[in-house]
Design a protein around this motif. Structure first.
Motif, mmCIF file in Angstrom:
data_model
loop_
_atom_site.group_PDB
_atom_site.id
_atom_site.type_symbol
_atom_site.label_atom_id
_atom_site.label_comp_id
_atom_site.label_asym_id
_atom_site.label_seq_id
_atom_site.Cartn_x
_atom_site.Cartn_y
_atom_site.Cartn_z
ATOM 1 N N UNK A 41 -21.524 -0.636 -8.381
ATOM 2 C CA UNK A 41 -20.883 0.568 -8.882
ATOM 3 C C UNK A 41 -20.492 1.493 -7.739
ATOM 4 N N UNK A 42 -19.392 2.226 -7.956
ATOM 5 C CA UNK A 42 -18.948 3.202 -6.966
ATOM 6 C C UNK A 42 -19.182 4.630 -7.448
ATOM 7 N N UNK A 43 -19.265 4.822 -8.764
ATOM 8 C CA UNK A 43 -19.550 6.143 -9.341
ATOM 9 C C UNK A 43 -20.614 5.969 -10.416
ATOM 10 N N UNK A 44 -21.634 6.806 -10.382
ATOM 11 C CA UNK A 44 -22.629 6.850 -11.449
ATOM 12 C C UNK A 44 -22.919 8.325 -11.735
ATOM 13 N N UNK A 45 -22.771 8.735 -12.990
ATOM 14 C CA UNK A 45 -23.048 10.116 -13.374
ATOM 15 C C UNK A 45 -23.610 10.110 -14.787
ATOM 16 N N UNK A 46 -24.201 11.229 -15.182
ATOM 17 C CA UNK A 46 -24.803 11.316 -16.509
ATOM 18 C C UNK A 46 -24.513 12.668 -17.138
ATOM 19 N N UNK A 47 -24.567 12.681 -18.462
ATOM 20 C CA UNK A 47 -24.405 13.924 -19.219
ATOM 21 C C UNK A 47 -25.437 13.931 -20.338
ATOM 22 N N UNK A 48 -26.067 15.066 -20.532
ATOM 23 C CA UNK A 48 -27.088 15.231 -21.556
ATOM 24 C C UNK A 48 -26.481 15.934 -22.778
ATOM 25 N N UNK A 49 -26.363 15.201 -23.890
ATOM 26 C CA UNK A 49 -25.938 15.800 -25.156
ATOM 27 C C UNK A 49 -27.200 16.149 -25.940
ATOM 28 N N UNK A 50 -27.533 17.430 -25.995
ATOM 29 C CA UNK A 50 -28.746 17.840 -26.704
ATOM 30 C C UNK A 50 -28.582 17.723 -28.216
ATOM 31 N N UNK A 51 -27.389 17.973 -28.708
ATOM 32 C CA UNK A 51 -27.102 17.901 -30.146
ATOM 33 C C UNK A 51 -25.962 16.905 -30.334
ATOM 34 N N UNK A 53 -30.228 14.335 -33.350
ATOM 35 C CA UNK A 53 -30.631 13.426 -32.286
ATOM 36 C C UNK A 53 -29.882 13.792 -31.008
ATOM 37 N N UNK A 54 -30.576 13.740 -29.869
ATOM 38 C CA UNK A 54 -29.876 13.906 -28.593
ATOM 39 C C UNK A 54 -29.321 12.574 -28.114
ATOM 40 N N UNK A 55 -28.560 12.605 -27.035
ATOM 41 C CA UNK A 55 -28.040 11.368 -26.454
ATOM 42 C C UNK A 55 -27.742 11.576 -24.971
ATOM 43 N N UNK A 56 -28.320 10.715 -24.161
ATOM 44 C CA UNK A 56 -27.917 10.651 -22.766
ATOM 45 C C UNK A 56 -26.689 9.749 -22.652
ATOM 46 N N UNK A 57 -25.679 10.202 -21.920
ATOM 47 C CA UNK A 57 -24.486 9.396 -21.648
ATOM 48 C C UNK A 57 -24.404 9.156 -20.144
ATOM 49 N N UNK A 64 -19.816 24.756 -35.476
ATOM 50 C CA UNK A 64 -20.653 24.300 -34.369
ATOM 51 C C UNK A 64 -21.840 23.561 -34.953
ATOM 52 N N UNK A 65 -22.612 22.859 -34.125
ATOM 53 C CA UNK A 65 -23.816 22.220 -34.653
ATOM 54 C C UNK A 65 -24.716 23.226 -35.355
ATOM 55 N N UNK A 66 -25.376 22.786 -36.401
ATOM 56 C CA UNK A 66 -26.204 23.689 -37.205
ATOM 57 C C UNK A 66 -27.275 24.380 -36.365
ATOM 58 N N UNK A 67 -27.840 23.663 -35.401
ATOM 59 C CA UNK A 67 -28.889 24.250 -34.562
ATOM 60 C C UNK A 67 -28.351 25.384 -33.702
ATOM 61 N N UNK A 68 -27.069 25.340 -33.362
ATOM 62 C CA UNK A 68 -26.444 26.421 -32.603
ATOM 63 C C UNK A 68 -26.059 27.583 -33.510
ATOM 64 N N UNK A 69 -25.711 27.271 -34.743
ATOM 65 C CA UNK A 69 -25.300 28.317 -35.684
ATOM 66 C C UNK A 69 -26.476 29.133 -36.206
ATOM 67 N N UNK A 70 -27.644 28.501 -36.307
ATOM 68 C CA UNK A 70 -28.790 29.151 -36.942
ATOM 69 C C UNK A 70 -29.188 30.468 -36.274
ATOM 70 N N UNK A 71 -29.261 30.546 -34.934
ATOM 71 C CA UNK A 71 -29.611 31.833 -34.328
ATOM 72 C C UNK A 71 -28.585 32.927 -34.594
ATOM 73 N N UNK A 107 -33.524 8.917 -25.481
ATOM 74 C CA UNK A 107 -32.914 10.190 -25.102
ATOM 75 C C UNK A 107 -33.854 11.348 -25.402
ATOM 76 N N UNK A 108 -34.517 11.311 -26.548
ATOM 77 C CA UNK A 108 -35.427 12.390 -26.921
ATOM 78 C C UNK A 108 -36.654 12.409 -26.011
ATOM 79 N N UNK A 109 -37.167 11.239 -25.691
ATOM 80 C CA UNK A 109 -38.361 11.164 -24.858
ATOM 81 C C UNK A 109 -38.111 11.662 -23.444
ATOM 82 N N UNK A 110 -36.887 11.460 -22.952
ATOM 83 C CA UNK A 110 -36.576 11.807 -21.565
ATOM 84 C C UNK A 110 -35.445 12.837 -21.474
ATOM 85 N N UNK A 111 -35.395 13.719 -22.460
ATOM 86 C CA UNK A 111 -34.293 14.664 -22.542
ATOM 87 C C UNK A 111 -34.228 15.585 -21.334
#
Length: 338
Positions: free
Chosen positions: A281-291, A193-197, A168-175, A252-256
């Motif tokens: 557009x007929x569909x617009x959606x977003x997903x927040x990838x924190x890691x 880095x995070x990423x908005x999709x 898993x991502x290191x940040x998830x494994x650390x705890x 993405x980081x500024x508006x996470x």
């Protein structure tokens, strides 16, 4: 260790995380005669090799494609291709580096899962002892081995395990590592880095003459891809095109913590403005990838504390690519079994 305990009974290993690294590790261990159980908190395997379904449309909103750079990974991808799990994506890819200016990218073949990216994970997961929807909140080390527990403290498997793999991502494994292994200090050095999709479908053709682009000069967008240009995608119903947009890490980081509806609105507007044309557009959606992407991945392909019986794998070891994740899991499995 071999695939057996000192008592002669088969060794038993828990793999926590059913992304590409975890599935690669689990498959390799099973093939070496080890009993493996995979725990995944989500309802499907794959991690960031993910597909989102909205109405009748599918969007690869995580990993967009992968390439082969390592000779060890090439035969793996050839087999996936032969089995109909992946196909080359020959979409026209550009670098947009100035308003109205673009340059076509010449690159190694890009592969995608078919009919969606998640097909790769489903293929790797076949036949494995996979426990979906099981979030591991705590590890406990006892004389008889490891036990895994949920957030209520209940054991997820009473029998216990000889070793544990955290894929898993290191940040998830650390705890989970806490003070259980000296590896925690090394794991803590990796940043993400995070990423908005954003995912959108267009009611009318966009008229865009390319299929994907790296966007280098936009304050919001970093990548855009015509999802419907990828091979073996299902016919669009009620839409002319479908697109996936990835925001720049800085934005993405500024508006996470922005609401998903607001993030998708900002990204859709940036897309239309960047292309200089209105989009219906007929569909617009977003997903927040924190890691989303490791900023400073480790040089080691995996980490292993043989004394404590715990290892870690992922694309934050050896290289932030699907290839890196696969080889990380494979390398850890071989080290455990040696």
């Amino acid at each position: 260790m071999s695939g057996f305990r000192a008592t002669g009974r088969p060794a038993r290993i828990a793999v926590v995380g059913a992304g590409i690294a975890g599935l690669s590790c689990a498959r390799a261990l099973v093939e070496l005669g080890v009993r493996v159980r995979v725990f995944e908190r989500e309802s499907c395997p794959g991690g960031r090799v993910a597909t989102r379904r909205i109405e009748a449309l599918c969007f690869d909103h995580g990993v967009q494609y992968f390439t082969t750079q390592d000779l060890r990974f090439e035969p793996v991808v050839r087999q996936w291709h032969a089995d109909g799990i992946v196909a080359p994506w020959r979409g026209r890819t550009m670098v947009l580096a100035g308003r109205g200016h673009g340059e076509q990218v010449a690159a190694a073949p890009r592969f995608v899962g078919v009919p969606t990216m998640e097909a790769v994970a489903v293929y790797l997961a076949r036949g494995l002892d996979l426990c979906l929807g099981n979030a591991v909140a705590q590890l406990r080390r006892q004389a008889a081995g490891w036990t895994l527990h949920d957030d209520s403290g209940a054991a997820l498997d009473e029998a216990g395990f000889d070793r544990v793999v955290l894929a898993m991502p290191s940040a998830s494994a650390l705890p989970l590592l806490a003070d259980l292994s000296m590896l925690a200090e090394r794991v803590a050095t990796v940043s993400w880095d995070p990423c908005w999709a954003a995912m959108l479908s267009l009611s009318r053709p966009s008229g865009i003459d390319f299929d994907a682009a790296f966007v280098s000069d936009d304050p919001i967008l970093g990548w855009i891809a015509r999802e419907s240009s990828k091979p073996s995608r299902a016919p669009l119903r009620g839409a002319a095109e479908s697109w996936v947009l990835h925001a720049h890490p800085t934005w993405s980081r500024a508006y996470l913590n922005m609401e998903e509806a607001d993030a998708s609105r900002w990204m859709q507007r940036a897309f239309a403005a960047r292309l200089g044309r209105p989009l219906v557009q007929s569909i617009v959606a977003a997903h927040r990838w924190r890691l989303a992407l490791p900023v400073n991945p480790l040089s080691e392909p995996f980490l292993l504390d043989s004394e404590q019986g715990i290892g870690l794998a992922g694309d934050w070891c050896g290289g932030p690519r699907v290839e890196g994740a696969y080889l990380s899991g494979l390398g850890l499995a071989q080290a455990i079994a040696s």
